[in-house]
Scaffold this motif. Structure first.
Motif, PDB file in Angstrom:
ATOM      1  N   CYS B 190       3.097  -5.698  -8.862  1.00  0.00           N
ATOM      2  CA  CYS B 190       2.453  -5.584  -7.555  1.00  0.00           C
ATOM      3  C   CYS B 190       2.469  -4.138  -7.066  1.00  0.00           C
ATOM      4  N   VAL B 191       3.582  -3.451  -7.318  1.00  0.00           N
ATOM      5  CA  VAL B 191       3.691  -2.050  -6.922  1.00  0.00           C
ATOM      6  C   VAL B 191       2.593  -1.237  -7.606  1.00  0.00           C
ATOM      7  N   GLN B 192       2.332  -1.543  -8.846  1.00  0.00           N
ATOM      8  CA  GLN B 192       1.272  -0.818  -9.548  1.00  0.00           C
ATOM      9  C   GLN B 192      -0.102  -1.106  -8.934  1.00  0.00           C
ATOM     10  N   GLN B 193      -0.346  -2.393  -8.644  1.00  0.00           N
ATOM     11  CA  GLN B 193      -1.700  -2.772  -8.259  1.00  0.00           C
ATOM     12  C   GLN B 193      -2.033  -2.489  -6.806  1.00  0.00           C
ATOM     13  N   ASN B 194      -1.036  -2.544  -5.950  1.00  0.00           N
ATOM     14  CA  ASN B 194      -1.330  -2.401  -4.531  1.00  0.00           C
ATOM     15  C   ASN B 194      -0.051  -2.092  -3.746  1.00  0.00           C
ATOM     16  N   PRO B 195       0.419  -0.847  -3.862  1.00  0.00           N
ATOM     17  CA  PRO B 195       1.707  -0.503  -3.247  1.00  0.00           C
ATOM     18  C   PRO B 195       1.721  -0.731  -1.737  1.00  0.00           C
ATOM     19  N   ASP B 196       0.571  -0.493  -1.094  1.00  0.00           N
ATOM     20  CA  ASP B 196       0.522  -0.696   0.347  1.00  0.00           C
ATOM     21  C   ASP B 196       0.837  -2.136   0.718  1.00  0.00           C
ATOM     22  N   ARG B 197       0.275  -3.052  -0.060  1.00  0.00           N
ATOM     23  CA  ARG B 197       0.486  -4.461   0.235  1.00  0.00           C
ATOM     24  C   ARG B 197       1.946  -4.841   0.021  1.00  0.00           C
ATOM     25  N   VAL B 198       2.566  -4.206  -0.968  1.00  0.00           N
ATOM     26  CA  VAL B 198       3.977  -4.487  -1.237  1.00  0.00           C
ATOM     27  C   VAL B 198       4.824  -4.145  -0.016  1.00  0.00           C
ATOM     28  N   ARG B 199       4.476  -3.056   0.657  1.00  0.00           N
ATOM     29  CA  ARG B 199       5.207  -2.698   1.874  1.00  0.00           C
ATOM     30  C   ARG B 199       5.088  -3.817   2.901  1.00  0.00           C
ATOM     31  N   PHE B 200       3.895  -4.417   2.964  1.00  0.00           N
ATOM     32  CA  PHE B 200       3.704  -5.496   3.936  1.00  0.00           C
ATOM     33  C   PHE B 200       4.183  -6.849   3.422  1.00  0.00           C
ATOM     34  N   LEU B 201       4.775  -6.836   2.235  1.00  0.00           N
ATOM     35  CA  LEU B 201       5.551  -8.014   1.835  1.00  0.00           C
ATOM     36  C   LEU B 201       6.999  -7.819   2.256  1.00  0.00           C
ATOM     37  N   GLY B 202       7.263  -6.648   2.828  1.00  0.00           N
ATOM     38  CA  GLY B 202       8.628  -6.363   3.232  1.00  0.00           C
ATOM     39  C   GLY B 202       9.478  -5.776   2.123  1.00  0.00           C
ATOM     40  N   ARG B 203       8.814  -5.262   1.088  1.00  0.00           N
ATOM     41  CA  ARG B 203       9.569  -4.682  -0.031  1.00  0.00           C
ATOM     42  C   ARG B 203       9.367  -3.178  -0.056  1.00  0.00           C
ATOM     43  N   ARG B 204      10.399  -2.462  -0.457  1.00  0.00           N
ATOM     44  CA  ARG B 204      10.298  -1.013  -0.512  1.00  0.00           C
ATOM     45  C   ARG B 204       9.746  -0.569  -1.860  1.00  0.00           C
ATOM     46  N   ASN B 208      11.945   0.183  -5.534  1.00  0.00           N
ATOM     47  CA  ASN B 208      11.670  -0.533  -6.777  1.00  0.00           C
ATOM     48  C   ASN B 208      11.275   0.420  -7.901  1.00  0.00           C
ATOM     49  N   GLN B 209      10.533   1.456  -7.553  1.00  0.00           N
ATOM     50  CA  GLN B 209      10.172   2.446  -8.571  1.00  0.00           C
ATOM     51  C   GLN B 209      11.418   3.147  -9.112  1.00  0.00           C
ATOM     52  N   LEU B 210      12.336   3.451  -8.211  1.00  0.00           N
ATOM     53  CA  LEU B 210      13.568   4.101  -8.641  1.00  0.00           C
ATOM     54  C   LEU B 210      14.368   3.175  -9.562  1.00  0.00           C
ATOM     55  N   ARG B 211      14.424   1.908  -9.198  1.00  0.00           N
ATOM     56  CA  ARG B 211      15.164   0.954 -10.028  1.00  0.00           C
ATOM     57  C   ARG B 211      14.641   0.944 -11.453  1.00  0.00           C
ATOM     58  N   ILE B 212      13.309   0.817 -11.584  1.00  0.00           N
ATOM     59  CA  ILE B 212      12.772   0.686 -12.933  1.00  0.00           C
ATOM     60  C   ILE B 212      12.853   2.026 -13.673  1.00  0.00           C
ATOM     61  N   TYR B 213      12.800   3.116 -12.930  1.00  0.00           N
ATOM     62  CA  TYR B 213      12.953   4.434 -13.554  1.00  0.00           C
ATOM     63  C   TYR B 213      14.348   4.544 -14.187  1.00  0.00           C
TER      64      TYR B 213
END
Ligand code: ATP
Ligand code: MG
Lengths: 250, 320, 295
Positions: B190-204, B208-213
């Motif tokens: 979801c972060v890849q496809q639509n990061p803005d929407r992820v913010r409005f799911l209440g997720r940072r 998440n990018q840092l975690r996977i990095y």
């Protein structure tokens, strides 16, 4: 009863352009209300300020009796606000089901789970199906979101917001770009959802049938300022509004 | 549920086949060279799959994963070189820890910027690490690298070491696969496809990018540290940007939107390299051309295109 | 620190800055106008060095003529590459990543083509007639060729300023950098403009390569070093910002020149250090014209 959302003299300008200025109003719990205004009046900007997407230059926004100016969208969503967008904002390469399921997982605080497949999360999956059902999208659950018709994508966007079980839901032009038939369907659907999910609902619309058909309160925004606020009947009778905005529609 | 059971069955069969195939290599191999080749295939597969968690899944195109691959290798290599071969396994652990820590701090710096910036900054930091290693001759052996690094005890046996790395690689890939299909993996996509929407799911998004990095870097380091025992050496090339480029190529070739794409890509590239490398020194011309053709003509990669063909074929077969 | 030492390093820094600027300005121009990141830009620089070698050393042409021929030829190669390959991926989903991959494949291919044609040995170019020596002022020596490069760089800066602010083409380019849609509305042929911009940018890079060849030996693989330095410059100045690139180039050039004098072995680390500091405090660059795209 205290308002669930209260704006106090909220401002936003880009460079020298004042897009919203001194906007104040209060939304009561359980209310369904509309914001109308000509293109470029600042309606979307106002939503962006409320949801934390944009930081307000001045004023205060109280949500559940707490000032949320300066809060991030994540924090505001966590307090119980949901939002759908003017241009459907979905996850195009995921299935329709997973679009909603992602939101359900987020609400249930399960997005850090990294071991089990999403399929095995019963609660989130059931919730997601229930929401798809209420939107009439369940038959398309396994399709990829980008394959959906435009109108269905808008509904999916609303579904994602609903999945967060928000207390306050903001919809930015839910019927934008829909055919007259779809509009009629969506209008009824939104009213149904408002009741079924026990929502406080604020929507932006250009479709006057929808505005005067289902809103209890209508607010008119013009050049960033609140021009009028009242019941549909009051707004219909308001001279200022008629000359400023509704003139062409009536 | 029958559909899911069928899918589980298919996945299990696939896993079984991979395991059996690689486990049989030492038995069927006619020379140590073939074990060596299979080791390369496995390690590069792990490296490519963990890279693709960043790019294919989360949309973060890093051109600096060689930094972590090299860090893993040099931790083991230097510890063994200076303190003795007993430090081989602890060296792996230290390298993994160092990679996770470095990824955390570096991630804070490079994840704040997106798109091309992220790619170029990871490249720049990767090259920085390469330069330091290259110039610090007294400590790292510079361009000469360090040879003769042997794992201790039983692991000194090539066949034993092969099974050791086989287990670690397969378990790691299995972990990453579970991750890819979990809620965490879904949020990453979801972060890849639509990061803005992820913010409005209440997720940072950045969290998440840092975690996977960090996770991706951790497994890249593991791949690097396992490679030391295969070639008994470390070399600055492991840190050079073309090493980062190689995993990108593997992912593109195999297909970035398929979990096993990079795996297939790694197998293909290592085998082609092995075969063609014997005939020509113009290897980069060949991989450059492969990359060009894939990007322009087959952006879905081998696995993606194969799937599409199968689906089209299947549809006409069952459809009417 | 005596004055002579200071000036020598300063001039050497300015020389490097000029060469960097010629490459980085092209990089930033392509990004600003077309939103394309040309990862292979350093390879055009390298190509310029080899073309220069071919024209001057092998074919025995006059240096000045060769410089012009090199710029034209490299520019043409750039235009062909843009029109034949890059154009095909504009507008594709995940375009940014594919741009990098495609231009990455150019690096690999150009590197090997250069090896095929010119071999792997180091190549060198003589300095042009009349610029072999140095000017003397007091006890300070200024290498004439370095001054020449700096002068050419200044000329390019002034010319670029003139084009960007005084001509229609320049205004279109600036408009494109801030708002891509408007350019189409203005009735400009967007694809052709992009090819042209690519040509100009690669010609600048090629010229820098030919100019640098008498100072640094020419080898395959030189492209990647240059692209990383230019990248640092562009990150410092803010992507898509022409003047930012100029400032960034001078900063990095001077930092490098003095670092080389004091800590020769670790000199290359200093430009990274500057970049990290800028990144920490101003991730969008010192002179960013627009917000960087978030992931
Ligand atoms: N990020 C921004 N930067 C500069 N100007 C902006 C920005 N966002 C919006 N605007 C300007 O603010 C004004 C109001 O925009 P907004 O999108 O809020 O209008 P709206 O009422 O939602 O219109 P519509 O009915 O067309 O959706 C417009 O003139 C728009 O150009
Ligand atoms: Mg709007």
């Amino acid at each position: 009863m205290a308002p669930i959302l209260e704006l106090k003299a909220v401002d936003k300008s880009f460079g020298g352009l004042h897009v919203t200025s001194k906007v104040s109003f209060a939304v009561m719990p359980g209310e369904i209300s509309a914001i109308i205004g000509p293109n470029g009046a600042g309606k979307t900007t106002l939503f962006n300020q409320i949801t934390g997407h944009l930081r307000s230059d001045a004023g205060a926004i109280f949500f559940k009796e707490e000032n949320i100016v300066g809060r991030s969208p994540q924090q505001i969503v966590a307090r119980g606000m949901g939002r759908a967008f003017q241009i459907a904002s979905i996850f195009p390469d995921e299935t329709v089901l997973d679009n909603i399921r992602a939101a359900c997982l987020s609400r249930l605080g399960q997005t850090r789970k990294f071991w089990r497949s999403v399929v095995t999360f019963r609660q989130a999956t059931e919730d997601a199906h229930a929401i798809l059902d209420s939107l009439g999208l369940d038959s398309q659950a396994d399709r990829l979101a980008f394959e959906l018709a435009h109108g269905d994508q808008k509904l999916l966007d609303i579904g994602i917001a609903l999945a967060l079980k928000p207390a306050l839901l903001l919809l930015d032009e839910p019927t934008a770009g829909m055919s007259p038939d779809e509009r009629q369907h969506t209008r009824a659907l939104i009213k149904k959802l408002w009741k079924a999910f026990d929502l406080t609902l604020v929507f932006i619309e250009h479709d006057m049938d929808m505005v005067f058909g289902i809103a209890q309160v209508v607010r008119v925004l013009q050049q960033g300022a609140l021009l009028a606020e009242g019941t549909p009947e009051e707004i219909r009778a308001n001279k200022q509004v008629i000359t400023a905005y509704l003139g062409e529609d009536f | 549920m029958t559909k899911e059971t069928a899918m589980n069955f298919k996945a299990a069969t696939l896993w079984g086949m991979i395991v059996v195939l690689f486990a049989l290599v030492p038995v069927l191999a006619s020379s140590p060279y073939q074990i060596n080749l299979a080791s390369h295939v496995l390690i590069w597969s792990l490296f490519a799959v963990s890279f693709n968690m960043l790019w294919g899944v989360t949309g973060m195109l890093s051109l600096g994963q060689a930094l972590f691959y090299g860090l893993g290798a040099y931790s083991v290599g230097l510890l063994v070189n200076y303190l003795g071969s007993a430090w081989y396994l602890p060296g792996i652990g230290i390298g993994l820890l160092a990679a996770a820590l470095l990824a955390f701090f570096l991630g804070l710096l490079v994840i704040r910027v997106g798109g091309v910036y992220f790619t170029m900054l990871t490249l720049a930091f990767g090259q920085l690490a390469w330069q330091i290693t290259f110039k610090w001759y007294d400590f790292t052996g510079g361009d000469d690298g360090i040879q003769g690094i042997m794992p201790p005890g039983l692991l000194g046996n090539k066949t034993a070491y092969y099974y050791f790395l086989l287990v670690l690689v397969l378990v790691s890939i299995w972990i990453l696969k579970r991750m890819a299909y979990s809620p965490f993996g879904l949020i990453l996509r979801c972060v890849q496809q639509n990061p803005d929407r992820v913010r409005f799911l209440g997720r940072r998004v950045r969290r998440n990018q840092l975690r996977i990095y960090i996770i991706s870097s951790f497994f890249s380091a593991l791949a690097g540290s396992l490679m030391v025992g295969v070639d008994s050496s470390i070399h600055t090339d492991m840190l050079y940007w073309t090493t980062s480029g190689e995993v990108i190529l593997m992912s593109v070739l195999g297909g970035i939107n398929q979990f096993f794409g990079p795996f297939v890509g790694a197998v293909a590239i290592i085998l082609i390299e092995d075969y063609v490398g014997a005939y020509t020194e113009y290897w980069s011309l060949i991989i450059g051309t492969i990359m060009l053709v894939m990007v322009l003509g087959f952006p879905k990669g081998l696995v993606g295109e194969a799937r599409r063909l199968i689906m089209r074929f299947g549809r006409t077969e069952t459809g009417r | 620190m005596d004055a002579s030492f200071f000036f020598t390093q300063f001039v050497s820094g300015l020389t490097m800055a000029t060469l960097l600027f010629l490459v980085a300005s092209g990089l930033t121009l392509i990004f600003g106008v077309g939103n394309v990141f040309n990862f292979a830009h350093g390879s055009f620089y390298m190509l310029g060095a080899y073309f220069g070698y071919q024209f001057v050393t092998v074919w025995g042409n006059n240096f000045w003529l060769s410089l012009v021929l090199t710029a034209v030829c490299v520019g043409l190669v750039g235009m062909v590459v843009e029109a034949v390959f890059l154009r095909r991926i504009y507008g594709r989903a995940n375009e940014g990543g594919f741009q990098i991959l495609l231009t990455y494949s150019f690096i690999l291919i150009i590197d090997d083509l250069v090896k095929l044609i010119w071999g792997t040995e180091y190549k060198s170019l003589p300095r042009p007639q009349g610029f072999q020596g140095a000017f003397q002022a007091g006890d300070i020596y200024f290498p004439a060729y370095n001054l020449l490069i700096i002068a050419i760089g200044l000329f390019v800066v002034v010319a670029a300023w003139w084009i960007l602010s005084r001509t229609r083409a320049g205004r279109v380019a600036r408009a494109a950098a801030t708002d891509r849609e408007i350019v189409g509305v203005l009735g400009v042929n967007v694809p052709r403009t992009m090819t042209l911009v690519f040509g100009i940018a690669t010609a600048l890079g090629g010229m820098a390569g030919a100019l640098a060849a008498p100072l640094r030996t020419v080898t395959p693989g030189a492209g990647i070093e240059v692209i990383i330095d230019s990248l640092i410059v562009v990150v410092l100045g803010g992507m898509g910002n022409f003047w930012g690139a100029w400032f960034g180039a001078i900063l990095i050039g001077e930092v490098n020149a003095f670092a080389v004098a004091f800590v020769p072995k670790w000199a290359t680390l200093f430009s990274f250090l500057v970049m990290v500091i800028v990144l920490v405090f101003k991730p969008e660059g010192l002179f960013a014209t627009r917000k960087i795209r978030k992931l």
